[in-house]
Scaffold this motif. Structure first.
Motif, mmCIF file in Angstrom:
data_model
loop_
_atom_site.group_PDB
_atom_site.id
_atom_site.type_symbol
_atom_site.label_atom_id
_atom_site.label_comp_id
_atom_site.label_asym_id
_atom_site.label_seq_id
_atom_site.Cartn_x
_atom_site.Cartn_y
_atom_site.Cartn_z
ATOM 1 N N LEU A 16 -10.886 -6.012 43.015
ATOM 2 C CA LEU A 16 -9.981 -5.252 44.015
ATOM 3 C C LEU A 16 -10.239 -3.607 43.799
ATOM 4 O O LEU A 16 -10.339 -3.320 42.558
ATOM 5 N N PRO A 17 -10.094 -2.814 44.585
ATOM 6 C CA PRO A 17 -10.320 -1.261 44.215
ATOM 7 C C PRO A 17 -8.844 -1.087 43.413
ATOM 8 O O PRO A 17 -7.867 -1.833 43.474
ATOM 9 N N ALA A 18 -8.916 0.115 43.102
ATOM 10 C CA ALA A 18 -7.754 0.484 42.173
ATOM 11 C C ALA A 18 -6.411 0.607 42.835
ATOM 12 O O ALA A 18 -5.342 -0.034 42.030
ATOM 13 N N LEU A 19 -6.329 0.893 44.047
ATOM 14 C CA LEU A 19 -5.036 0.579 44.757
ATOM 15 C C LEU A 19 -4.458 -0.732 44.711
ATOM 16 O O LEU A 19 -3.502 -1.097 44.906
ATOM 17 N N GLY A 20 -5.236 -1.552 45.206
ATOM 18 C CA GLY A 20 -5.182 -3.113 45.201
ATOM 19 C C GLY A 20 -4.628 -3.834 44.076
ATOM 20 O O GLY A 20 -3.811 -4.504 43.892
ATOM 21 N N ARG A 21 -5.165 -3.214 42.924
ATOM 22 C CA ARG A 21 -4.887 -3.622 41.479
ATOM 23 C C ARG A 21 -3.512 -3.065 41.204
ATOM 24 O O ARG A 21 -2.617 -3.993 40.716
ATOM 25 N N ARG A 22 -3.036 -1.886 41.650
ATOM 26 C CA ARG A 22 -1.977 -1.274 41.323
ATOM 27 C C ARG A 22 -0.875 -1.870 42.193
ATOM 28 O O ARG A 22 0.330 -2.390 41.673
ATOM 29 N N LEU A 23 -1.006 -2.586 43.415
ATOM 30 C CA LEU A 23 -0.213 -3.260 44.347
ATOM 31 C C LEU A 23 0.304 -4.496 43.333
ATOM 32 O O LEU A 23 1.466 -4.854 43.278
#
Length: 243
Positions: free
Chosen positions: A118-125
């Motif tokens: 996933l993109p960075a924001l998805g991983r952060r979620l």
């Protein structure tokens, strides 16, 4: 909403659209399936609730299908994200990861391939969601209930009323409530309170509810409220990936 997320959200919308009718039909069953009676004993009278009609099995199947639809919405979301970001994972191994523990979440091969793609924001979620037992109670309960529904009945009738009130001539001390956590189960009867001997029988009004028979946050809430909360959690996650 982005077109590739419409199918995931449709699962949630279907459940939410069914809840008002489910609530109405459960209330109708409770009105005829549970009665309040006065049971006379030598020293006092008991106000008891009696379940005189079994909860229809159709409710068990129906609620199970709603739980599965909410859980499936997240798996459909995961499949959508795999296609969107070309994540190298076989289609039959794609799922939205919700694990029994933090350790299993961090070491789950398929889960980590999915998340790291996933993109960075998805991983952060996923870091913030903590989708495992002990991290996110709501997601863990959704996952657990979807598994449990396949093996046993999830619903029971809570004869601890949401509301209980009386109309009649009662003085202080005539009635001692035992509702809520203080209620007493005696066979098929639930003792809701004590009524002093000789007191004119009051008109008793109550409202019971059907609950999910699991510990945790679901245990003392009407099943429709639990389903709405689980659906809201899934919608939040879907909407994040729509942003």
């Amino acid at each position: 909403m982005r077109p590739d997320l419409l199918e995931a959200q449709a699962c949630i919308d279907w459940v939410m659209g069914q809840l008002p009718d489910l609530s109405k039909r459960m209330d109708e069953w409770l009105a005829r399936g549970v009665t309040i009676e006065i049971k006379e004993l030598p020293d006092t009278n008991l106000i008891v609730a009696i379940e005189n009609e079994l909860l229809p099995l159709s409710f068990q199947a129906e609620v199970g299908s709603y739980i599965n639809s909410i859980r499936s919405s997240l798996d459909i979301l995961a499949s959508t994200l795999v296609r969107r970001h070309s994540i190298p994972i076989a289609e039959n191994r794609v799922y939205f990861p919700i694990m029994e523990s933090k350790e299993k979440f961090e070491k789950g091969k398929d889960a980590q391939v999915f998340i790291q793609g996933l993109p960075a924001l998805g991983r952060r979620l996923f870091q913030d969601l903590k989708p495992y037992q002990g991290g996110n109670e709501m997601l863990w309960m959704l996952h657990r209930l979807d598994n449990m529904r396949k093996h046993r009945r999830l619903l029971n009738v809570r004869l601890n009323p949401i509301h209980m009130w009386m109309t009649g001539t009662l003085a202080e001390g005539d009635f001692t409530p035992l509702g809520g956590e203080g209620s007493i189960q005696v066979g098929e009867e639930t003792v809701l309170g004590l009524l002093r001997k000789g007191v004119p029988t009051p008109s008793i009004h109550t409202r019971f509810y059907v609950a999910i028979d699991e510990p945790g946050f679901v245990a003392k809430k009407p099943v429709t409220a639990v389903l709405a909360k689980l659906a809201s959690t899934a919608t939040f996650i879907i909407n994040f990936f729509d942003a």
